[in-house]
Design an enzyme around this catalytic site. Structure first.
Site, PDB file in Angstrom:
ATOM      1  N   GLY A  39       0.797  -1.218   0.000  1.00  0.00           N
ATOM      2  CA  GLY A  39       0.000   0.000   0.000  1.00  0.00           C
ATOM      3  C   GLY A  39       0.829   1.268   0.000  1.00  0.00           C
ATOM      4  O   GLY A  39       0.346   2.338  -0.359  1.00  0.00           O
ATOM      5  N   GLU A  40       2.091   1.166   0.362  1.00  0.00           N
ATOM      6  CA  GLU A  40       2.950   2.342   0.457  1.00  0.00           C
ATOM      7  C   GLU A  40       3.461   2.752  -0.930  1.00  0.00           C
ATOM      8  O   GLU A  40       4.017   1.953  -1.679  1.00  0.00           O
ATOM      9  CB  GLU A  40       4.131   2.024   1.377  1.00  0.00           C
ATOM     10  CG  GLU A  40       5.033   3.196   1.627  1.00  0.00           C
ATOM     11  CD  GLU A  40       6.236   2.824   2.489  1.00  0.00           C
ATOM     12  OE1 GLU A  40       7.259   3.525   2.372  1.00  0.00           O
ATOM     13  OE2 GLU A  40       6.155   1.848   3.253  1.00  0.00           O
ATOM     14  N   ALA A  41       3.267   4.020  -1.271  1.00  0.00           N
ATOM     15  CA  ALA A  41       3.636   4.532  -2.596  1.00  0.00           C
ATOM     16  C   ALA A  41       5.124   4.364  -2.891  1.00  0.00           C
ATOM     17  O   ALA A  41       5.505   4.057  -4.023  1.00  0.00           O
ATOM     18  CB  ALA A  41       3.231   5.991  -2.728  1.00  0.00           C
TER      19      ALA A  41
END
Length: 170
Positions: A39-41
């Protein structure tokens, strides 16, 4: 890189993929099907950068390999012209036109990228489009349209646009 070992592992992981003969979307799907996207860009960014580098590398190898085959085919056509059992003097000049012409270029690269950065930007953009279109919390009127997607990807191919047909096919 803060973690060189992890970076090397990611590079080696990407080398496991051939992507040869695949469209951009097929290659991206193949790559993403092997793990759950974080989920982390920043993590997505690193993954897409490695994917794009590998995809571009495979595209170059395919293109260079095709050019080598084509060069060999041209050399063969020039060195070994078509022969028949008739005497050269008795052959009509119009029948010989094009006999020594090299084969025409019939192959177009599957992928239109001029550099790995274009593949990287488009891969990240495609993930954003997918998230936008399939997020149940997104209001229908706020979803990205095809025109917006095309506009968002203008000039990403070393200053040039990717073909609209290519972007539309995604």
């Amino acid at each position: 890189e803060k973690y060189p070992f992890i970076s090397e592992v990611l590079t080696e992981f990407c080398k496991l993929f051939s992507f040869e003969g695949l469209s951009f979307s097929e290659a991206l799907r193949m790559f993403l099907s092997t793990f759950r996207l974080p989920g982390e860009a920043q993590c997505i960014d690193r993954l897409m950068e490695s994917f794009a580098s590998r995809l571009f590398e495979v595209q170059l190898v395919q293109l260079l390999g095709h050019r080598l085959e084509q060069t060999q085919s041209v050399e063969k056509a020039m060195l070994e012209p078509p022969r028949d059992n008739t005497d050269c003097d008795s052959v009509n000049a119009n029948e010989r036109v094009g006999a020594l012409d090299p084969p025409a270029l019939t192959h177009q690269p599957v992928l239109p990228f001029k550099n790995a950065d274009a593949a990287y930007i488009l891969s990240f953009s495609t993930i954003m489009l997918n998230t936008d279109l399939h997020n149940p919390n997104m209001k229908e009127e706020r979803r990205m349209t095809l025109e917006q997607f095309i506009r968002n990807n203008r000039g990403i191919n070393d200053g040039a646009d990717l073909p609209v047909e290519f972007l539309t096919s995604l």
